[in-house]
Design a protein around this motif. Structure first.
Motif, PDB file in Angstrom:
ATOM      1  N   ALA A 134       8.489   9.252  11.100  1.00 53.93           N
ATOM      2  CA  ALA A 134       9.394   8.623  12.078  1.00 53.93           C
ATOM      3  C   ALA A 134       8.738   8.369  13.432  1.00 53.93           C
ATOM      4  O   ALA A 134       9.407   8.337  14.453  1.00 53.93           O
ATOM      5  N   ASN A 135       7.419   8.222  13.435  1.00 46.53           N
ATOM      6  CA  ASN A 135       6.778   7.711  14.641  1.00 46.53           C
ATOM      7  C   ASN A 135       5.789   6.634  14.210  1.00 46.53           C
ATOM      8  O   ASN A 135       5.178   6.719  13.149  1.00 46.53           O
ATOM      9  N   ALA A 136       5.680   5.599  15.013  1.00 42.82           N
ATOM     10  CA  ALA A 136       4.879   4.438  14.631  1.00 42.82           C
ATOM     11  C   ALA A 136       3.444   4.856  14.315  1.00 42.82           C
ATOM     12  O   ALA A 136       2.808   5.569  15.107  1.00 42.82           O
ATOM     13  N   LEU A 137       2.943   4.413  13.183  1.00 43.14           N
ATOM     14  CA  LEU A 137       1.598   4.809  12.750  1.00 43.14           C
ATOM     15  C   LEU A 137       0.559   4.453  13.799  1.00 43.14           C
ATOM     16  O   LEU A 137      -0.365   5.230  14.066  1.00 43.14           O
ATOM     17  N   TRP A 138       0.699   3.272  14.422  1.00 43.05           N
ATOM     18  CA  TRP A 138      -0.315   2.842  15.393  1.00 43.05           C
ATOM     19  C   TRP A 138      -0.303   3.679  16.665  1.00 43.05           C
ATOM     20  O   TRP A 138      -1.256   3.642  17.434  1.00 43.05           O
ATOM     21  N   SER A 139       0.805   4.434  16.876  1.00 42.71           N
ATOM     22  CA  SER A 139       0.875   5.257  18.082  1.00 42.71           C
ATOM     23  C   SER A 139       0.231   6.630  17.883  1.00 42.71           C
ATOM     24  O   SER A 139       0.063   7.380  18.835  1.00 42.71           O
ATOM     25  N   ARG A 140      -0.121   6.940  16.637  1.00 43.72           N
ATOM     26  CA  ARG A 140      -0.741   8.244  16.374  1.00 43.72           C
ATOM     27  C   ARG A 140      -2.242   8.186  16.660  1.00 43.72           C
ATOM     28  O   ARG A 140      -2.868   7.123  16.543  1.00 43.72           O
ATOM     29  N   PRO A 141      -2.857   9.324  16.980  1.00 39.70           N
ATOM     30  CA  PRO A 141      -4.322   9.348  17.117  1.00 39.70           C
ATOM     31  C   PRO A 141      -4.988   8.992  15.787  1.00 39.70           C
ATOM     32  O   PRO A 141      -4.474   9.347  14.713  1.00 39.70           O
ATOM     33  N   LYS A 142      -6.105   8.276  15.857  1.00 34.55           N
ATOM     34  CA  LYS A 142      -6.790   7.841  14.624  1.00 34.55           C
ATOM     35  C   LYS A 142      -7.116   9.019  13.709  1.00 34.55           C
ATOM     36  O   LYS A 142      -7.037   8.906  12.490  1.00 34.55           O
ATOM     37  N   LYS A 143      -7.471  10.152  14.305  1.00 37.05           N
ATOM     38  CA  LYS A 143      -7.882  11.303  13.494  1.00 37.05           C
ATOM     39  C   LYS A 143      -6.719  11.855  12.656  1.00 37.05           C
ATOM     40  O   LYS A 143      -6.933  12.568  11.682  1.00 37.05           O
ATOM     41  N   ASP A 144      -5.475  11.488  13.047  1.00 37.85           N
ATOM     42  CA  ASP A 144      -4.304  12.000  12.328  1.00 37.85           C
ATOM     43  C   ASP A 144      -3.806  11.044  11.247  1.00 37.85           C
ATOM     44  O   ASP A 144      -2.775  11.296  10.615  1.00 37.85           O
ATOM     45  N   VAL A 145      -4.508   9.918  11.063  1.00 36.54           N
ATOM     46  CA  VAL A 145      -4.074   8.915  10.079  1.00 36.54           C
ATOM     47  C   VAL A 145      -5.137   8.803   8.992  1.00 36.54           C
ATOM     48  O   VAL A 145      -6.313   8.560   9.286  1.00 36.54           O
ATOM     49  N   SER A 146      -4.738   8.979   7.756  1.00 36.04           N
ATOM     50  CA  SER A 146      -5.692   8.899   6.639  1.00 36.04           C
ATOM     51  C   SER A 146      -5.913   7.446   6.227  1.00 36.04           C
ATOM     52  O   SER A 146      -5.117   6.563   6.547  1.00 36.04           O
ATOM     53  N   ASP A 147      -7.002   7.218   5.492  1.00 34.59           N
ATOM     54  CA  ASP A 147      -7.277   5.870   4.983  1.00 34.59           C
ATOM     55  C   ASP A 147      -6.130   5.384   4.102  1.00 34.59           C
ATOM     56  O   ASP A 147      -5.757   4.208   4.140  1.00 34.59           O
ATOM     57  N   GLU A 148      -5.567   6.296   3.314  1.00 34.00           N
ATOM     58  CA  GLU A 148      -4.469   5.902   2.435  1.00 34.00           C
ATOM     59  C   GLU A 148      -3.255   5.456   3.253  1.00 34.00           C
ATOM     60  O   GLU A 148      -2.583   4.476   2.917  1.00 34.00           O
ATOM     61  N   GLN A 149      -2.990   6.142   4.380  1.00 31.53           N
ATOM     62  CA  GLN A 149      -1.857   5.764   5.226  1.00 31.53           C
ATOM     63  C   GLN A 149      -2.096   4.399   5.876  1.00 31.53           C
ATOM     64  O   GLN A 149      -1.178   3.577   5.960  1.00 31.53           O
ATOM     65  N   TYR A 150      -3.332   4.162   6.337  1.00 32.11           N
ATOM     66  CA  TYR A 150      -3.649   2.851   6.895  1.00 32.11           C
ATOM     67  C   TYR A 150      -3.439   1.760   5.840  1.00 32.11           C
ATOM     68  O   TYR A 150      -2.899   0.694   6.129  1.00 32.11           O
ATOM     69  N   THR A 151      -3.866   2.035   4.606  1.00 31.05           N
ATOM     70  CA  THR A 151      -3.753   1.044   3.533  1.00 31.05           C
ATOM     71  C   THR A 151      -2.296   0.783   3.180  1.00 31.05           C
ATOM     72  O   THR A 151      -1.880  -0.371   3.022  1.00 31.05           O
ATOM     73  N   GLU A 152      -1.500   1.840   3.060  1.00 29.52           N
ATOM     74  CA  GLU A 152      -0.097   1.657   2.705  1.00 29.52           C
ATOM     75  C   GLU A 152       0.669   0.952   3.819  1.00 29.52           C
ATOM     76  O   GLU A 152       1.573   0.153   3.554  1.00 29.52           O
ATOM     77  N   PHE A 153       0.303   1.239   5.072  1.00 33.59           N
ATOM     78  CA  PHE A 153       0.935   0.528   6.182  1.00 33.59           C
ATOM     79  C   PHE A 153       0.626  -0.969   6.101  1.00 33.59           C
ATOM     80  O   PHE A 153       1.506  -1.816   6.294  1.00 33.59           O
ATOM     81  N   TYR A 154      -0.614  -1.297   5.788  1.00 29.49           N
ATOM     82  CA  TYR A 154      -0.992  -2.714   5.631  1.00 29.49           C
ATOM     83  C   TYR A 154      -0.166  -3.382   4.537  1.00 29.49           C
ATOM     84  O   TYR A 154       0.329  -4.500   4.708  1.00 29.49           O
ATOM     85  N   LYS A 155      -0.009  -2.691   3.401  1.00 26.63           N
ATOM     86  CA  LYS A 155       0.729  -3.285   2.276  1.00 26.63           C
ATOM     87  C   LYS A 155       2.184  -3.547   2.653  1.00 26.63           C
ATOM     88  O   LYS A 155       2.766  -4.577   2.278  1.00 26.63           O
ATOM     89  N   THR A 156       2.767  -2.638   3.410  1.00 33.29           N
ATOM     90  CA  THR A 156       4.148  -2.838   3.851  1.00 33.29           C
ATOM     91  C   THR A 156       4.226  -3.955   4.879  1.00 33.29           C
ATOM     92  O   THR A 156       5.122  -4.797   4.844  1.00 33.29           O
ATOM     93  N   LEU A 157       3.279  -3.981   5.782  1.00 28.33           N
ATOM     94  CA  LEU A 157       3.254  -4.971   6.860  1.00 28.33           C
ATOM     95  C   LEU A 157       3.071  -6.384   6.312  1.00 28.33           C
ATOM     96  O   LEU A 157       3.730  -7.331   6.744  1.00 28.33           O
ATOM     97  N   SER A 158       2.186  -6.529   5.327  1.00 28.42           N
ATOM     98  CA  SER A 158       1.796  -7.859   4.850  1.00 28.42           C
ATOM     99  C   SER A 158       2.445  -8.248   3.534  1.00 28.42           C
ATOM    100  O   SER A 158       2.287  -9.378   3.076  1.00 28.42           O
ATOM    101  N   HIS A 159       3.134  -7.291   2.894  1.00 28.10           N
ATOM    102  CA  HIS A 159       3.690  -7.508   1.548  1.00 28.10           C
ATOM    103  C   HIS A 159       2.582  -7.901   0.571  1.00 28.10           C
ATOM    104  O   HIS A 159       2.770  -8.736  -0.301  1.00 28.10           O
ATOM    105  N   ASP A 160       1.441  -7.286   0.731  1.00 21.76           N
ATOM    106  CA  ASP A 160       0.277  -7.551  -0.116  1.00 21.76           C
ATOM    107  C   ASP A 160       0.105  -6.359  -1.050  1.00 21.76           C
ATOM    108  O   ASP A 160       0.263  -5.209  -0.642  1.00 21.76           O
TER     109      ASP A 160
END
Length: 622
Positions: free
Chosen positions: A233-259
């Motif tokens: 419940a906090n925006a992924l981009w507002s978190r420190p990079k060290k707290d975001v995994s590659d899988e989370q970045y990828t899943e966020f992209y898929k939701t954002l782009s519907h890809d």
């Protein structure tokens, strides 16, 4: 409003047929799509409420709730966002993304993997609910409308849907999925929670489910009345990079782009200085269906202080990078920022320039991975070239990222690598544009260059001719089209060759004069060629003139193009050219030579039937 039955738009019926036959290879996607839609509805309410706070209706906390009922075999996704009126329910749930309907259907191929990528791109994620449900009921009320103006939409996913008025006290929307008998595994708290955590953890609204507790007497989990938040419940981009995994970045992209595919690369940065903002930018692995539609809205999501402002902020990314996906969250822009302000704001210009620099830096880094960069370039290389004419400040950076086919290389090559292979004494980077790579490789204009072992870059993208007009040199070395002007290879041509060419031209003067007269309506000039080895003739244009290919492209696009008269170059040593002297059929031979040269460079004779008659006549006489 009494219950009304409506037919689906024809394209929706086709879509539903595909969906119900397992369009998605991973059925879990349905929850991601519906939660994403619910989140968007809340964002839209927040945006509209900037000018009308009454839309919150004494319930300012925005949220999404996911519930299930084993006995009724239903899953319900509820949001308290903007909601829909009866007409909006008919419009939005009965038709596919209005602007792209025909495009969408034309792309459907029946191939599950490729078709799945299209769902979200066309705004039709709602229909993914039919992957697991044999009936969907939507109950909604638009914020600001009275409770009596709620609406219920329902469909079994066949040819029609029903709409009726209902009383609904709460604003927002509930999507109720009546699950198929073979999809009851989703009636499970842990299963739904796991899917939400995987696909929707980044969503900045709380996504809530009723808590469960183990009942020792019943030996099973039982539902409690309390609702618990199951995402961060906090925006992924507002978190420190060290707290975001590659899988989370990828899943966020898929939701954002519907890809459905993972991105090739991403960059997450907080930019500080005179303009403060956070950027999270992605490079997709494949092009969207409407990449070449420059009129479509494209851009990245804009937030201001984490308040959603607009989906496609075109002003934050130049047109040649319109394929980049991502989010910008600004600390400086006003919350009521308008499109007009976006175009004029100094802060917006700073963000756009910062985004451009970041994307070009990402591409430079990506270019070190040959396989990934080849994937990127196949999808977006032609669009990247538009930047040569649109972004003068970054032209040199863009030029370094370009890749071209070549007469000497099996793979595409960069301009810097071409320069490193240039022969001693070579003073220019040579290139040739053509309709297709095959036409370029077989062009007679390359014959001398092949004989001398001089590399020529081959270009067959429609944008090449236009883009290269803005790139006259690379790191101090001029770019020279082999189809423009006279060939001057400088030190790469010895004195004996020059002398032989001059003598051939001198001895051929009477024939040249007759050719000029015979072809005066078609050719600007006729001259003896120094670039031909095996072919009898070729067409070139004078330096500064439009090429024949560019003139054709402009005409095909319905644009005005100046009439281009090419120069006919003839190979004085070719047997066919030698036959011109004293020939009784001089004019026919001259016309055939010109038309054959036109065919060789991708054009068509002005009068194809006349060309055929001349060739047949000459063959008969032979």
């Amino acid at each position: 409003m009494s219950k009304q039955t409506h037919s689906f738009q024809a394209e929706v019926a086709q879509l539903l047929h595909l969906v119900t036959h397992s369009l998605y290879s991973n059925p879990d996607i349905f929850l991601r799509e519906l939660v994403s839609n619910a989140s968007d509805a809340c964002d839209k309410l927040r945006f509209e409420a900037l000018n009308n706070a009454a839309l919150y209706e004494d319930a300012p906390e925005l949220q999404v709730r996911v519930a299930f009922d084993k006995a009724a075999r239903t899953i319900t996704i509820t949001d308290n966002g903007i909601g829909m009126s009866a007409q909006e329910a008919i419009d939005h749930l009965g038709t596919i993304a209005k602007s792209g309907t025909r495009d969408f259907v034309s792309k459907l191929s029946g191939d599950q993997k490729s078709d799945a990528q299209l769902i979200g791109q066309f705004g039709v994620g709602f229909y993914s609910g039919f992957i697991v449900a044999d009936r969907i009921v939507v109950e909604s009320r638009r914020a600001g409308l009275p409770a009596a103006e709620g609406v219920r939409w329902s469909s079994g996913g066949s040819g029609d849907f029903e709409v009726e008025a209902i009383e609904r006290a709460e604003r927002g929307t509930s999507v109720i999925l009546h699950l198929r008998e073979d999809k009851t595994e989703y009636l499970n708290h842990w299963k739904l929670k796991t899917i939400i955590e995987r696909y929707s953890d980044h969503i900045s609204l709380p996504i809530r489910m009723q808590a469960e507790a183990w009942d020792a007497e019943k030996s099973e989990y039982v539902t409690k009345p309390e609702w618990e938040t199951v995402n961060s419940a906090n925006a992924l981009w507002s978190r420190p990079k060290k707290d975001v995994s590659d899988e989370q970045y990828t899943e966020f992209y898929k939701t954002l782009s519907h890809d459905s595919e993972a991105p090739l690369a991403w960059s997450h940065n907080r930019v500080e200085g005179s303009t403060e903002y956070t950027q999270l930018l992605y490079i997709p692995a494949h092009a969207p269906h409407d990449l070449w539609n420059r009129d479509r809205k494209a851009g990245i999501k804009l937030y201001v202080k984490r308040v959603f402002i607009m989906d496609e902020a075109e002003s934050l990314m130049p047109a040649y990078l319109r394929w980049v996906k991502g989010v910008v969250d600004s600390a400086d822009l006003p919350l009521n920022v308008s499109r007009e302000l976006l175009q004029e704001s100094r802060d917006v210009r700073a963000i756009r320039e910062g985004n451009t620099r970041r994307v070009l830096a990402m591409l430079d880094e990506l270019s070190k991975d040959g396989e990934k960069y080849a994937t990127f370039y196949a999808a977006f290389g032609a669009v990247l070239k538009e930047g040569l004419g649109e972004d003068f400040a970054n032209r040199d950076k863009i030029a370094k990222l370009l890749r071209f086919a070549s007469t000497t290389q099996t793979d595409t090559t960069a301009l810097a690598d071409y320069k490193a292979r240039m022969k001693d004494g070579q003073k220019a980077i040579y290139y040739l544009t053509a309709e297709t790579l095959a036409a370029a490789r077989n062009s007679p204009q390359l014959e001398l260059f092949r004989q001398k072992g001089i590399e020529v870059l081959l270009m067959a993208d429609r944008v090449d001719e236009w883009a290269l007009s803005f790139l006259t040199e690379f790191e101090g070395t001029p770019l020279q089209s082999v189809a423009k002007g006279a060939v001057d290879l400088g030190d790469l041509q010895d004195e004996a060759e020059r002398k032989a060419a001059e003598e051939a031209a001198e001895g051929f003067k009477p024939v040249l004069e007759k050719l000029r007269e015979s072809l005066k309506d078609k050719a600007k000039d006729v001259r003896v060629s120094s670039r031909l080895v095996d072919s009898p003739a070729c067409l070139v244009v004078a330096d500064g003139d439009y090429s024949l290919q560019l003139a054709r492209l402009l005409k095909q696009a319905g644009q005005q193009a100046p009439e281009v008269k090419p120069i006919l170059e003839i190979n004085a040593g070719h047997p066919l050219v030698k036959r011109l002297e004293g020939s009784a059929h001089f004019d026919d031979l001259a016309q055939v030579l010109f038309d054959q040269a036109l065919l060789a460079e991708g054009g068509l004779p002005e009068d194809p039937a006349a060309y055929v008659r001349r060739v047949n006549g000459l063959l008969t006489q032979a």
